[in-house]
Scaffold this motif. Sequence first.
Motif, PDB file in Angstrom:
ATOM      1  N   ARG A 125       0.827  -1.200   0.000  1.00  0.00           N
ATOM      2  CA  ARG A 125       0.000   0.000   0.000  1.00  0.00           C
ATOM      3  C   ARG A 125       0.864   1.254   0.000  1.00  0.00           C
ATOM      4  N   ARG A 126       0.353   2.299  -0.647  1.00  0.00           N
ATOM      5  CA  ARG A 126       1.106   3.541  -0.794  1.00  0.00           C
ATOM      6  C   ARG A 126       1.379   4.196   0.562  1.00  0.00           C
ATOM      7  N   LEU A 127       0.399   4.105   1.481  1.00  0.00           N
ATOM      8  CA  LEU A 127       0.588   4.721   2.794  1.00  0.00           C
ATOM      9  C   LEU A 127       1.755   4.090   3.533  1.00  0.00           C
ATOM     10  N   MET A 128       1.884   2.783   3.475  1.00  0.00           N
ATOM     11  CA  MET A 128       2.972   2.106   4.171  1.00  0.00           C
ATOM     12  C   MET A 128       4.314   2.398   3.514  1.00  0.00           C
ATOM     13  N   ARG A 129       4.307   2.567   2.183  1.00  0.00           N
ATOM     14  CA  ARG A 129       5.558   2.946   1.508  1.00  0.00           C
ATOM     15  C   ARG A 129       5.981   4.352   1.926  1.00  0.00           C
ATOM     16  N   LEU A 130       4.985   5.232   2.113  1.00  0.00           N
ATOM     17  CA  LEU A 130       5.297   6.589   2.579  1.00  0.00           C
ATOM     18  C   LEU A 130       5.885   6.561   3.987  1.00  0.00           C
ATOM     19  N   VAL A 131       5.314   5.736   4.856  1.00  0.00           N
ATOM     20  CA  VAL A 131       5.845   5.606   6.218  1.00  0.00           C
ATOM     21  C   VAL A 131       7.276   5.076   6.181  1.00  0.00           C
ATOM     22  N   ALA A 132       7.523   4.060   5.350  1.00  0.00           N
ATOM     23  CA  ALA A 132       8.873   3.501   5.227  1.00  0.00           C
ATOM     24  C   ALA A 132       9.846   4.543   4.681  1.00  0.00           C
ATOM     25  N   TRP A 133       9.367   5.341   3.712  1.00  0.00           N
ATOM     26  CA  TRP A 133      10.225   6.397   3.159  1.00  0.00           C
ATOM     27  C   TRP A 133      10.582   7.426   4.234  1.00  0.00           C
ATOM     28  N   CYS A 134       9.613   7.792   5.062  1.00  0.00           N
ATOM     29  CA  CYS A 134       9.874   8.750   6.150  1.00  0.00           C
ATOM     30  C   CYS A 134      10.881   8.181   7.149  1.00  0.00           C
ATOM     31  N   ILE A 135      10.754   6.893   7.454  1.00  0.00           N
ATOM     32  CA  ILE A 135      11.707   6.255   8.361  1.00  0.00           C
ATOM     33  C   ILE A 135      13.110   6.288   7.768  1.00  0.00           C
ATOM     34  N   GLY A 136      13.219   5.938   6.484  1.00  0.00           N
ATOM     35  CA  GLY A 136      14.525   5.992   5.825  1.00  0.00           C
ATOM     36  C   GLY A 136      15.093   7.398   5.801  1.00  0.00           C
ATOM     37  N   PHE A 137      14.238   8.384   5.531  1.00  0.00           N
ATOM     38  CA  PHE A 137      14.690   9.782   5.501  1.00  0.00           C
ATOM     39  C   PHE A 137      15.249  10.197   6.859  1.00  0.00           C
ATOM     40  N   ILE A 138      14.526   9.842   7.940  1.00  0.00           N
ATOM     41  CA  ILE A 138      14.967  10.206   9.296  1.00  0.00           C
ATOM     42  C   ILE A 138      16.284   9.529   9.645  1.00  0.00           C
ATOM     43  N   LEU A 139      16.410   8.248   9.313  1.00  0.00           N
ATOM     44  CA  LEU A 139      17.633   7.513   9.633  1.00  0.00           C
ATOM     45  C   LEU A 139      18.842   8.089   8.890  1.00  0.00           C
ATOM     46  N   ILE A 140      18.663   8.375   7.601  1.00  0.00           N
ATOM     47  CA  ILE A 140      19.775   8.906   6.804  1.00  0.00           C
ATOM     48  C   ILE A 140      20.129  10.318   7.261  1.00  0.00           C
ATOM     49  N   TRP A 141      19.100  11.139   7.532  1.00  0.00           N
ATOM     50  CA  TRP A 141      19.342  12.500   8.028  1.00  0.00           C
ATOM     51  C   TRP A 141      20.105  12.457   9.355  1.00  0.00           C
ATOM     52  N   SER A 142      19.705  11.538  10.252  1.00  0.00           N
ATOM     53  CA  SER A 142      20.372  11.424  11.546  1.00  0.00           C
ATOM     54  C   SER A 142      21.829  11.003  11.378  1.00  0.00           C
ATOM     55  N   GLY A 143      22.074  10.055  10.479  1.00  0.00           N
ATOM     56  CA  GLY A 143      23.444   9.611  10.245  1.00  0.00           C
ATOM     57  C   GLY A 143      24.319  10.723   9.681  1.00  0.00           C
ATOM     58  N   LEU A 144      23.780  11.470   8.738  1.00  0.00           N
ATOM     59  CA  LEU A 144      24.542  12.583   8.151  1.00  0.00           C
ATOM     60  C   LEU A 144      24.752  13.698   9.178  1.00  0.00           C
ATOM     61  N   SER A 145      23.762  13.922  10.050  1.00  0.00           N
ATOM     62  CA  SER A 145      23.907  14.946  11.085  1.00  0.00           C
ATOM     63  C   SER A 145      25.008  14.563  12.066  1.00  0.00           C
ATOM     64  N   PHE A 146      25.081  13.271  12.401  1.00  0.00           N
ATOM     65  CA  PHE A 146      26.148  12.815  13.292  1.00  0.00           C
ATOM     66  C   PHE A 146      27.507  12.971  12.612  1.00  0.00           C
ATOM     67  N   TRP A 147      27.565  12.671  11.324  1.00  0.00           N
ATOM     68  CA  TRP A 147      28.808  12.852  10.562  1.00  0.00           C
ATOM     69  C   TRP A 147      29.206  14.324  10.547  1.00  0.00           C
ATOM     70  N   GLN A 148      28.224  15.199  10.352  1.00  0.00           N
ATOM     71  CA  GLN A 148      28.506  16.636  10.375  1.00  0.00           C
ATOM     72  C   GLN A 148      29.038  17.071  11.735  1.00  0.00           C
ATOM     73  N   TYR A 149      28.409  16.550  12.798  1.00  0.00           N
ATOM     74  CA  TYR A 149      28.847  16.912  14.153  1.00  0.00           C
ATOM     75  C   TYR A 149      30.274  16.457  14.404  1.00  0.00           C
ATOM     76  N   GLU A 150      30.590  15.225  13.994  1.00  0.00           N
ATOM     77  CA  GLU A 150      31.926  14.699  14.222  1.00  0.00           C
ATOM     78  C   GLU A 150      32.983  15.445  13.412  1.00  0.00           C
ATOM     79  N   SER A 151      32.599  15.898  12.202  1.00  0.00           N
ATOM     80  CA  SER A 151      33.579  16.562  11.345  1.00  0.00           C
ATOM     81  C   SER A 151      33.774  18.026  11.690  1.00  0.00           C
ATOM     82  N   THR A 152      32.807  18.637  12.390  1.00  0.00           N
ATOM     83  CA  THR A 152      32.904  20.068  12.695  1.00  0.00           C
ATOM     84  C   THR A 152      33.209  20.367  14.150  1.00  0.00           C
ATOM     85  N   ARG A 153      33.183  19.339  15.010  1.00  0.00           N
ATOM     86  CA  ARG A 153      33.415  19.618  16.424  1.00  0.00           C
ATOM     87  C   ARG A 153      34.909  19.708  16.754  1.00  0.00           C
ATOM     88  N   GLN A 154      35.766  19.430  15.783  1.00  0.00           N
ATOM     89  CA  GLN A 154      37.201  19.429  16.026  1.00  0.00           C
ATOM     90  C   GLN A 154      37.668  20.807  16.472  1.00  0.00           C
TER      91      GLN A 154
END
Length: 302
Positions: A125-154
């Motif tokens: 169903r399209r609704l469940m694909r949208l939910v899965a897409w949102c989960i993937g977006f949040i996970l990838i955004w969080s990972g990139l944010s952590f990478w940004q934090y680690e690279s800029t906190r020096q």
Amino acid sequence: MSLVDLTPKTQEVERGLLRLNSQRRKLAIVSAVSGVLLLTAILSLVYLKPMLYGFFGLSLELTQLHIPTSFSGQFDINHQSSDAFFNLISWVGWLILKLSMSFFVAFLFVRLLRKIPFFAVRLKRRLMRLVAWCIGFILIWSGLSFWQYESTRQDPYVEWTQYDRHIDESLIAQVISDSQVDEPVAAYMLAQTALLHQPSDTAAAIPHVLSLVRAEIQNQNFVTYGFQPEQLWVMQQQLYGKSLTPLTKHIDRQAQQAENLYQVAKYGLWVLNVLLAIVFITTQLLARHMHSRMLRIESYLN
């Protein structure tokens, strides 16, 4: 066969099937949301203690170089700091990277999930694909944010604290040897240099920290050097696990407040994790049971 031709009993079964399917979709949404919240809460446990200590101006280990007023005039390190324009460009660049990567990779995330039989059934169903897409977006955004934090906190002064074999090779040690600074100031700077070195050079830091301890006890002008009490506290905690002088023991009250808050927050997060896990597992089982029941009903109707 049209609904007009169906018997009243069959029509009632059809309506029940629709209600059952609606309930299953709601359970699937609750399960997905609770799963995301559970993952977020688990990750929060990792960063909870440093974050709470940071609220009190403390850290678990030395992360930045503090330049006291009694030493700041010895050499110019302002050129090491990034200007506001560069910081703005960097922030905009990271924002574009996180948005674009999260947006497109989230589609790949959904595509990969659909290749797994367990998720393939649930993502029809399209609704469940949208939910899965949102989960993937949040996970990838969080990972990139952590990478940004680690690279800029020096620390912007990191090159001043690095050396190969001996602390005397560091730029700060060379500046101290070429200038006239009081012994406590030199000890303060060298102790930080040793602990900020990667990896931390505790053997080199210990004599300088002990020199600071003696100076605080014996030198009545110690407070005029402009040393940061929190920095002294972190150095003593990192090396000895306790405060050694009156100035740092005063910080113990803040540290105890941070520790108490951490214990309460950690307990609350564990309780939240258990509740979210129960909700996630329960909704998954109910959704699976409803799906099986729907398949039996559909086979009956056919």
